[in-house]
Every structure is written in C-alpha cells, then in structure tokens.
Design a protein around this motif. Structure first.
Motif, short mmCIF file in Angstrom:
data_model
loop_
_atom_site.label_atom_id
_atom_site.label_comp_id
_atom_site.label_asym_id
_atom_site.label_seq_id
_atom_site.Cartn_x
_atom_site.Cartn_y
_atom_site.Cartn_z
N GLU A 1 89.61 63.48 20.17
CA GLU A 1 90.55 64.25 20.99
C GLU A 1 89.85 65.36 21.76
OE1 GLU A 1 93.75 63.70 21.81
OE2 GLU A 1 93.46 61.83 20.73
N MET A 2 88.89 66.03 21.12
CA MET A 2 88.13 67.07 21.81
C MET A 2 87.32 66.48 22.95
SD MET A 2 86.84 69.83 18.93
CE MET A 2 85.78 68.70 18.07
N ASN B 1 88.76 65.24 30.47
CA ASN B 1 89.91 65.54 31.35
C ASN B 1 89.70 66.84 32.10
OD1 ASN B 1 91.34 63.22 30.73
ND2 ASN B 1 92.45 64.19 29.05
N LEU B 2 89.16 67.86 31.43
CA LEU B 2 88.91 69.15 32.08
C LEU B 2 87.85 69.02 33.17
CD1 LEU B 2 89.03 71.57 29.04
CD2 LEU B 2 90.71 71.37 30.88
N LEU C 1 88.85 67.86 40.80
CA LEU C 1 90.02 67.84 41.66
C LEU C 1 90.21 69.19 42.35
CD1 LEU C 1 92.67 66.41 42.62
CD2 LEU C 1 93.75 67.44 40.61
N ILE C 2 90.13 70.27 41.60
CA ILE C 2 90.31 71.60 42.17
C ILE C 2 89.21 71.93 43.16
CG2 ILE C 2 90.30 74.07 41.59
CD1 ILE C 2 91.75 73.26 38.98
N LEU D 1 87.35 64.28 45.35
CA LEU D 1 88.68 63.71 45.15
C LEU D 1 88.60 62.23 44.79
CD1 LEU D 1 90.73 65.47 47.97
CD2 LEU D 1 90.80 65.91 45.52
N ALA D 2 87.66 61.52 45.40
CA ALA D 2 87.47 60.11 45.05
C ALA D 2 86.97 59.97 43.62
CB ALA D 2 86.47 59.46 46.01
N TYR D 3 86.10 60.89 43.19
CA TYR D 3 85.63 60.88 41.79
C TYR D 3 86.80 61.09 40.85
CZ TYR D 3 83.58 62.71 37.49
OH TYR D 3 83.28 62.94 36.18
N TYR D 4 87.68 62.03 41.16
CA TYR D 4 88.84 62.29 40.31
C TYR D 4 89.76 61.07 40.25
CZ TYR D 4 93.28 64.08 38.66
OH TYR D 4 94.45 64.25 37.97
N LEU D 5 90.02 60.46 41.40
CA LEU D 5 90.90 59.29 41.42
C LEU D 5 90.29 58.11 40.65
CD1 LEU D 5 92.24 59.44 45.07
CD2 LEU D 5 93.46 60.00 42.95
#
Length: 114
Positions: free
Chosen positions: A41-42, A48-49, A55-56, A103-107
C-alpha cells in the motif's frame, strides 16, 4: 523504484518477505516489522503521488507556456526587444512540449493502473 507488483514476485523468487527486501536485512536483525500488505500500500501511494506530481507540473508548464507566449507577442520594436520576444517564444514552446509530455506520462500511468 520498480513497480510494486514486480516486487512481490521478486520476494517470492528470493524466498524473503517484502519487509526484508525493503529493509535490506533479515527480520531477526531488523527492529522494524511491517506487514506485506502495508508495504504494498505504501508503494502504491508513492507511485500515485509521483504521477500526481507529474500532472500538476504538466499543468503548470502549460500555463507558464501560455503566459510566455502572450508576453512574447507584447515585446517588439528594437533589436533587443525582438531578441527577447523570440527568446520568450522559444521558451514557451519548450514549456508547452514539457507540459504535454508530463500530461501524457500521467495518462499512461493512469491507464496502466486501470
């Protein structure tokens, strides 16, 4: 850091626990004891972070590229102002491309997880 799903398979092949892999030592020597589910989970949360950070940063670069593009259109007239205008135009294009890449990396990461 490898994908968290690969780490479980690696531990099975090495006949060690995930906690032993993360600590780099056997459980008997370690003062930290973690459950395998906690570690997985960690690792998921860390990945995810990292994706949310991309994304940011991608959105910020797109906004900065738009601002630089608008500013490059304002400058002009003398040779120095024309140089600055061209320089800012080049920076804005670079920022746009970096933002689109992030953004492409995030998607791609998001689609991989679904």
């Amino acid at each position: 850091m490898p994908d968290y799903s690969v780490m479980e398979l690696l531990c099975e092949e090495l006949n060690i626990t995930l906690a032993e892999l993360m600590n780099g030592e056997e459980d008997e020597k370690s003062i930290h004891t973690y459950d395998n589910e906690q570690i997985v989970e960690m690792l998921k949360e860390i990945q995810n972070l990292k994706a949310q950070k991309a994304l940011i940063m991608g959105y910020c670069l797109l906004v900065m590229g738009g601002v630089m593009l608008a500013l490059s259109q304002i400058f002009g007239g003398t040779d120095i102002q024309d140089f600055l205008s061209g320089f800012m135009l080049g920076l804005s294009i670079g920022e746009f491309l970096a933002g689109v890449f992030l953004l492409a990396y995030y998607l791609a990461y998001k689609n991989k997880r679904e």
